[in-house]
Design a protein around this motif. Structure first.
Motif, PDB file in Angstrom:
ATOM      1  N   ASN A 105     -19.561   5.988   3.984  1.00 48.85           N
ATOM      2  CA  ASN A 105     -18.320   5.292   3.591  1.00 48.85           C
ATOM      3  C   ASN A 105     -17.917   5.870   2.251  1.00 48.85           C
ATOM      4  N   ARG A 128     -14.225   7.658   1.170  1.00 50.00           N
ATOM      5  CA  ARG A 128     -13.382   7.307   0.036  1.00 50.00           C
ATOM      6  C   ARG A 128     -13.277   8.607  -0.920  1.00 50.00           C
ATOM      7  N   PHE A 158      -8.474   7.717   4.439  1.00 50.07           N
ATOM      8  CA  PHE A 158      -8.905   6.548   5.025  1.00 50.07           C
ATOM      9  C   PHE A 158      -8.435   6.280   6.449  1.00 50.07           C
ATOM     10  N   ASP A 215      -1.506   0.074  12.697  1.00 53.37           N
ATOM     11  CA  ASP A 215      -2.428   0.681  11.582  1.00 53.37           C
ATOM     12  C   ASP A 215      -1.706   1.150  10.452  1.00 53.37           C
ATOM     13  N   THR A 249      -1.258  -1.942   8.342  1.00 54.00           N
ATOM     14  CA  THR A 249      -2.192  -2.316   7.768  1.00 54.00           C
ATOM     15  C   THR A 249      -2.761  -1.228   6.500  1.00 54.00           C
ATOM     16  N   LEU A 250      -2.407   0.081   6.655  1.00 54.14           N
ATOM     17  CA  LEU A 250      -2.881   1.051   5.608  1.00 54.14           C
ATOM     18  C   LEU A 250      -1.697   0.849   4.152  1.00 54.14           C
ATOM     19  N   LYS A 251      -0.371   0.221   4.768  1.00 51.92           N
ATOM     20  CA  LYS A 251       0.304   0.099   3.681  1.00 51.92           C
ATOM     21  C   LYS A 251      -0.113  -1.142   2.737  1.00 51.92           C
ATOM     22  N   LYS A 252      -0.541  -2.209   3.540  1.00 48.22           N
ATOM     23  CA  LYS A 252      -0.972  -3.587   3.080  1.00 48.22           C
ATOM     24  C   LYS A 252      -2.441  -3.189   2.025  1.00 48.22           C
ATOM     25  N   LYS A 253      -3.220  -2.453   2.693  1.00 44.16           N
ATOM     26  CA  LYS A 253      -4.442  -2.253   1.659  1.00 44.16           C
ATOM     27  C   LYS A 253      -4.050  -1.104   0.640  1.00 44.16           C
ATOM     28  N   MET A 254      -2.992  -0.326   0.781  1.00 41.10           N
ATOM     29  CA  MET A 254      -2.882   0.493  -0.550  1.00 41.10           C
ATOM     30  C   MET A 254      -1.863  -0.441  -1.312  1.00 41.10           C
ATOM     31  N   GLY A 255      -1.603  -1.747  -1.042  1.00 42.64           N
ATOM     32  CA  GLY A 255      -0.938  -2.425  -1.838  1.00 42.64           C
ATOM     33  C   GLY A 255       0.760  -2.478  -2.078  1.00 42.64           C
ATOM     34  N   ASN A 284       4.494  -2.546   0.596  1.00 43.26           N
ATOM     35  CA  ASN A 284       4.970  -3.086   1.723  1.00 43.26           C
ATOM     36  C   ASN A 284       6.091  -2.397   2.368  1.00 43.26           C
TER      37      ASN A 284
END
Length: 58
Positions: free
Chosen positions: A8, A12, A17, A47, A50-56, A58
């Motif tokens: 992991n 990173r 990701f 996906d 989700t990726l946009k959300k994890k990157m902060g 919208n």
């Protein structure tokens, strides 16, 4: 097969990701729709969201 913490960490550190180059994704996300991003990177629409959300973003 299990993946450990070291795998992991390597993922990173490489800037990826979900097998996506994050730099390339962030450059293209401003000019493309979610559907275009999903097609470009081989992801589902879920996906991409989700990726946009994890990157902060919208």
């Amino acid at each position: 097969m299990r993946s450990g913490h070291s795998q992991n960490d390597k993922t990173r550190q490489s800037g990826q990701f979900m097998n996506v180059d994050l730099h390339r994704f962030s450059v293209q996300e401003d000019t493309r729709t979610n559907f275009e991003l999903a097609s470009e990177f081989g992801l589902s629409l879920h996906d991409v969201k989700t990726l946009k959300k994890k990157m902060g973003r919208n």
